[in-house]
Design an enzyme around this catalytic site. Structure first.
Site, PDB file in Angstrom:
ATOM      1  N   LYS A   7      30.082  39.029  43.564  1.00 21.44           N
ATOM      2  CA  LYS A   7      29.490  40.037  42.674  1.00 21.44           C
ATOM      3  C   LYS A   7      28.002  40.202  42.946  1.00 21.44           C
ATOM      4  O   LYS A   7      27.477  41.318  42.976  1.00 21.44           O
ATOM      5  CB  LYS A   7      29.744  39.653  41.217  1.00 21.44           C
ATOM      6  CG  LYS A   7      31.206  39.788  40.806  1.00 21.44           C
ATOM      7  CD  LYS A   7      31.531  39.075  39.505  1.00 21.44           C
ATOM      8  CE  LYS A   7      33.016  39.185  39.195  1.00 21.44           C
ATOM      9  NZ  LYS A   7      33.440  38.387  38.042  1.00 21.44           N
ATOM     10  N   GLN A   9      31.241  35.086  33.358  1.00 22.64           N
ATOM     11  CA  GLN A   9      32.362  34.721  34.220  1.00 22.64           C
ATOM     12  C   GLN A   9      33.342  33.804  33.476  1.00 22.64           C
ATOM     13  O   GLN A   9      32.949  32.793  32.907  1.00 22.64           O
ATOM     14  CB  GLN A   9      31.841  34.010  35.478  1.00 22.64           C
ATOM     15  CG  GLN A   9      32.918  33.653  36.482  1.00 22.64           C
ATOM     16  CD  GLN A   9      33.618  34.877  37.073  1.00 22.64           C
ATOM     17  OE1 GLN A   9      32.982  35.853  37.436  1.00 22.64           O
ATOM     18  NE2 GLN A   9      34.933  34.812  37.138  1.00 22.64           N
ATOM     19  N   ASP A  47      32.718  44.601  31.777  1.00 20.34           N
ATOM     20  CA  ASP A  47      34.054  44.072  32.083  1.00 20.34           C
ATOM     21  C   ASP A  47      35.136  44.841  31.323  1.00 20.34           C
ATOM     22  O   ASP A  47      36.312  44.783  31.669  1.00 20.34           O
ATOM     23  CB  ASP A  47      34.135  42.585  31.691  1.00 20.34           C
ATOM     24  CG  ASP A  47      34.213  41.672  32.904  1.00 20.34           C
ATOM     25  OD1 ASP A  47      34.517  42.169  34.007  1.00 20.34           O
ATOM     26  OD2 ASP A  47      33.981  40.468  32.745  1.00 20.34           O
TER      27      ASP A  47
END
Length: 291
Positions: free
Chosen positions: A53, A97, A120
């Protein structure tokens, strides 16, 4: 004739290049899209995902506001970190995460992220907007699947899509996304309680496997010419590999490709699209600040 293998890397590269062009335009207007990637602990898989990422952020010309916290970070400290990022106008997107260490409540953490920075697409506000067809940050993997299908010219309007798996990350949201009027698919969701699953999967124009178990989808489960999207990433023993294992999906790729019309490989199919759509969402979050 073997199926067309969908090159997720190439399509993701096109998406990321488009994002980079728009980032340059935003910077010219004084806005530098910024994503805060929060990593708690050093789980090897999580570190690998986060590294990917951060590399994508650099390639897109975005600002990387990395936050690395030790494994023993308290829930209170993590929530305070998120509150600080929520309050920072220079940060457009926040990604924590997962999975988190067991002493931290993941639901509490997801709820703590401001919906307008939830790139997300996991916050209940964004999930709710997805359900009712309103503007929302779409979860990256489901959105990436739809973009793959669209870029390959695979019809969705009126198509019968069968999704195997009902997770909150892939199965449920991809089903909801494909039901929206702009895609207009008829969706069947299969799961552990589904009886005679093969009777359903052989009807699918598009079959999406997201169960996390190697070789779940076999050739006799696939309608000839169907598009097969494999979301699974599984480690299976392989003595020929230095690591002692290899990655494979939920689909028996070698046999299914002889029946399907289109198929995604693992790796190199859906995976690259997830990061590409994360970049897309971060760009969108930055653009919204100018609206």
């Amino acid at each position: 004739m073997s199926a067309v293998v969908i090159d997720g890397k190439a399509i993701a590269g096109d998406v990321r290049a488009g994002v980079a062009d728009k980032v340059a335009g935003l910077k010219a207007r004084g806005v530098s899209p910024c994503l805060a990637v929060v990593l708690v602990g050093q789980d090897p898989a999580s570190v690998s995902y986060v590294t990917g990422k951060r590399k994508a952020l650099a390639e897109a010309g975005m600002t990387d506001r990395s936050v690395d916290l030790p494994e023993d970070t308290s829930e209170e400290t993590l929530l305070r970190t998120i509150a600080d990022l929520n309050a920072d106008p220079a940060v457009h997107g926040i990604l924590v995460q997962l999975p988190l260490p067991k002493h931290i409540d993941e639901d509490k953490v997801i709820m703590a992220i401001a919906p307008e920075k939830d790139v997300d697409g996991f916050h209940p506000v964004n999930v709710g907007n997805l359900v009712i067809g309103k503007k929302a940050f779409l979860p990256c993997t489901p959105h990436g699947i739809v973009v793959l299908l669209e870029r390959m010219g695979i019809p969705l309007n009126g198509a019968h899509v069968v999704v195997i798996g009902r997770s909150n990350i892939v199965g449920k949201p991809v089903s909801l996304l494909l039901l929206r009027r702009e895609h207009n698919a008829t969706v069947t969701v299969c799961h552990t309680g589904t009886k005679n699953i093969r009777e359903l999967t052989v009807q699918a124009d598009v079959l999406i496997a997201a169960v996390g178990r190697a070789n779940t989808v076999t050739a006799d489960m696939v309608k000839p010419g169907a598009a097969v999207i494999d979301v699974g990433v599984n480690r299976v023993p392989d003595a020929t590999k230095k690591s002692g294992f290899r990655l494979c999906g939920d689909v028996d790729f070698e046999r299914v490709k002889e029946v399907a019309g289109y198929i995604t490989p693992v790796p190199g199919g859906v995976g690259p699209m997830t990061i590409a759509m994360l970049m897309h969402n971060t760009l969108e979050a930055a653009e919204r600040t100018l609206a």
